[in-house]
Design an enzyme around this catalytic site. Structure first.
Site, PDB file in Angstrom:
ATOM      1  N   ASN A  87       0.827  -1.196   0.000  1.00  0.00           N
ATOM      2  CA  ASN A  87       0.000   0.000   0.000  1.00  0.00           C
ATOM      3  C   ASN A  87       0.867   1.254   0.000  1.00  0.00           C
ATOM      4  O   ASN A  87       2.092   1.182   0.039  1.00  0.00           O
ATOM      5  CB  ASN A  87      -0.959  -0.023   1.201  1.00  0.00           C
ATOM      6  CG  ASN A  87      -2.290   0.627   0.887  1.00  0.00           C
ATOM      7  OD1 ASN A  87      -2.360   1.611   0.166  1.00  0.00           O
ATOM      8  ND2 ASN A  87      -3.357   0.056   1.419  1.00  0.00           N
ATOM      9  N   HIS A 117      22.404   3.243  12.028  1.00  0.00           N
ATOM     10  CA  HIS A 117      23.675   3.930  12.226  1.00  0.00           C
ATOM     11  C   HIS A 117      24.255   3.506  13.567  1.00  0.00           C
ATOM     12  O   HIS A 117      23.524   3.187  14.503  1.00  0.00           O
ATOM     13  CB  HIS A 117      23.483   5.453  12.194  1.00  0.00           C
ATOM     14  CG  HIS A 117      22.980   5.944  10.886  1.00  0.00           C
ATOM     15  ND1 HIS A 117      23.806   6.169   9.821  1.00  0.00           N
ATOM     16  CD2 HIS A 117      21.727   6.222  10.453  1.00  0.00           C
ATOM     17  CE1 HIS A 117      23.096   6.577   8.796  1.00  0.00           C
ATOM     18  NE2 HIS A 117      21.822   6.616   9.151  1.00  0.00           N
TER      19      HIS A 117
END
Length: 141
Positions: A87, A117
């Site tokens: 979607n 990170h």
């Protein structure tokens, strides 16, 4: 350059800390160019949308449909089975492989993230350090 020969690419795929070198940056920019084109298409331009998905994703099954907009990092790490529906506002952050099986429906505003990170402050402050990490998916969705 063949991305599979790139050391940082190999580190990224294995789930090791890596940094986005020039080769990975170029691969990311190529994917972003395709995503930009995909997201600018008219909703009715189904053939062009399918063509872009087939050229962007690592594997596409039969009968896949992804609403606009879509976001990916590289595209080639995304493997989608048959009868897939994604979607609107789907994000597939594919620094590591993402495998989506057959007969899967994904709702709006869903994100699948395989990377992040470093949270080590010393690594984060070094520009040339390995500051990205990946989490390969081990189960088919």
């Amino acid at each position: 350059m063949n991305e599979k020969d790139d050391i940082q690419y190999q580190r990224m795929i294995r789930g090791d800390l890596y940094h986005q070198d020039e080769a990975l940056f170029e691969l990311n920019m190529r994917a972003r160019d395709k995503i930009f084109e995909y997201n600018q298409l008219r909703h009715r331009d189904l053939k062009k949308r399918q063509d872009i998905l087939e050229s962007l994703l690592g594997e596409t099954g039969k009968n896949i449909f992804i609403e606009i907009p879509l976001q990916v990092d590289y595209g080639f790490n995304i493997h989608v089975g048959d009868n897939f529906f994604g979607n609107n506002n789907l994000t597939l952050a594919d620094a590591a492989p993402i495998h989506i099986g057959d007969n899967v429906l994904i709702g709006p505003y869903t994100g699948i993230y395989t990377g992040g990170h470093s949270i080590d402050p010393d690594l984060r402050t070094k520009a040339d350090s390995y500051t990205h990490l990946t989490l390969p998916t081990t189960e088919r969705l």
